[in-house]
Design an enzyme around this catalytic site. Sequence first.
Site, PDB file in Angstrom:
ATOM      1  CD  GLU A   9      36.259  10.975  21.331  1.00 57.23           C
ATOM      2  OE1 GLU A   9      37.332  10.673  20.778  1.00 57.23           O
ATOM      3  OE2 GLU A   9      36.089  10.910  22.587  1.00 57.23           O
ATOM      4  CG  HIS A  56      42.784   2.463  15.704  1.00 53.16           C
ATOM      5  ND1 HIS A  56      43.007   1.778  16.870  1.00 53.16           N
ATOM      6  CD2 HIS A  56      43.108   3.758  15.955  1.00 53.16           C
ATOM      7  CE1 HIS A  56      43.466   2.609  17.791  1.00 53.16           C
ATOM      8  NE2 HIS A  56      43.530   3.825  17.262  1.00 53.16           N
TER       9      HIS A  56
END
Length: 659
Positions: free
Chosen positions: A398, A465
């Site tokens: 990322e 998540h």
Amino acid sequence: MNYNRKDYTDDDLLALYKAILKPRMIEERMLVLLRQGKVSKWFSGIGQEAVSVGSAMALDADEYILPLHRNLGVFTSRNIPLDKLFAQFQGKKTGFTKGRDRSFHFGSKEHHIVGMISHLGPQLAVGDGIALADLLDRKEKVTLVFSGDGGASEGDFHEALNVAAVWGLPVIFIVENNGYGLSTPNSEQFKFRNFIDKGPAYGIDALQIDGNNIVEVYHTVRQAAISIRKNPRPMLIEALTFRMRGHEETSSTKYVPQELFEKWSKKDPVETFESYLLEELVLTPKVMNAIKEEIRAEIEDGLQKAFEVPMPEADRQEELGDMYQPFNQEVVSPASGATSEKRYVDAISDGLRQSMERFPELVLMGQDIAEYGGVFKVTEGFVNQFGKDRVRNTPLCESAIVGIGLGMSVRNKKSMVEMQFADFVTSGFNQIVNNLAKSHYRWGQHADVVIRMPTGAGAAAGPFHSQSNEAWFFHTPGLKVVYPSSPYDAKGLLNAAIEDPNPVMFFEHKLLYRSVSQEIPDDYYTIEIGKARLVAEGTDFSIITYGMGVHWAKQVLQEMPEISADVLDLRSLLPWDKEAVRNTVANTGRVIVLHEDTMTGGIGGEIAAWIGENCFELLDGPVMRVASLDTAVPFAPPLEQEFLPKQRLREKVEAILAY
């Protein structure tokens, strides 16, 4: 020192001599000014000038270089005006950052230099981004980015080299191996023998050079650049050198064995090259003295001009305004009246596809977004329409991908980066809050990057998540934060975010993807960023919210038909619509601020404080907040439902009505 002039002319060698002499003479002058208190801080590159100068001289003037603390020679070799350079060192308004940053923390688009940040490693990925833009545009260009041996321990080093290798990017990574990361010797930084050992592991070419030999540096980088322009690929060059002074001038060098100074002083890159040129009769004492006098005069002239500039006076409006690239959004209406019913996920996909058609410079990047279409299938079918150059699967990195987005902005491209889940943004956090957010304020380089953030709980996905992390970015000037609650808003705001040249964090609640649908325009359209929407009107109280909170609020009002309330959907969180908030407070006098994020440090606290400070005379009671529990998001559904604020919202409605 073994200098091999190869086929370089006397003029070539004299040009290198003048180029390496200038930063040495500037440094010697800066050290005097530092002791006099006229320069606040200095990172010395004495002993390492050959790496900076040789590399910079080897590239074309329009090829980008990303330097670090000890690369003064890059700036001088690109002929940056010395008065502006010295003004930068003194924090003057005429410097490259208007007094907002120090030393070499600046860039210059005119001179094709990208400014560093103190975190060092993130610049490597920015170099990748510039190289990717050149590759996509079929330009035969190379980008060069520096790392120190200490900074190469950061994860950004691995991510940048790995992506460059996978994507075949035309970038040269130069590791200045001077033996120490500040005071920590290489033996305590890594266990491998040489940095060139890393090349084969990444599948890239790697070379080791004498970093104190300017001819060797110049020739090696020049030949590498010629080869890479024709056959795009990354290359790792390890330059062995030594820092003759402290990490910065208030640091001592007691940790360095004296014999190392004695060894490397005999390899001084300026003195040895000067002696070689005198021996070869390329340089005469008369010419040498004339060159030094010319540089000395240039330095003193630059200093005089810089000293004459007063220290900056703060201008509040300018400071606030420069956080963002100026952009006057013109709202785009649909070209026709054609509409169709679309789910939230379809609306986002529709907007993204139409933005790709509208902006050929837009590139999409993210894990599994190409053939697979992303885990939520937002980009399904995009590869067939736009190709893999513009719809790019990324490794799990990322930080590198966000940095690449900034690098592509330098070359005037747009980027959309998809975080597979908003939770994973932590791995790219530094790039977002320190590079993207601050770049325009620091040196005028916008970051044309949209980061899509699938967010939120309710699907029993557990702590990693399900997080709502919009408040992290709400706190960061330079970013914009958008969070739509409906398909219509999702498409219009996503298009607007992509149009905007500033970095935008675009939050999408995962539970809304396939649970809500709406009749929306088929054509491209935009919605103004920063404007809230009143989704329900009433008189009893106001609920100010966004995202999933809008749907919770509407459900509670449906379950309690005896009450009427304003429901204000903020839609944009940074900037947020203060006028709309004031209007709803004036209308009802009682306010609940609702969000899915945890209570402490949530956006609701800022909104509640602003209402208390600016709308106190309009209130008939205290501003109340409803939010998730101050815990991580639990996995088991009963625990998750207790964590979420939905049930507590009804209790707070009853409390505010009873107040």
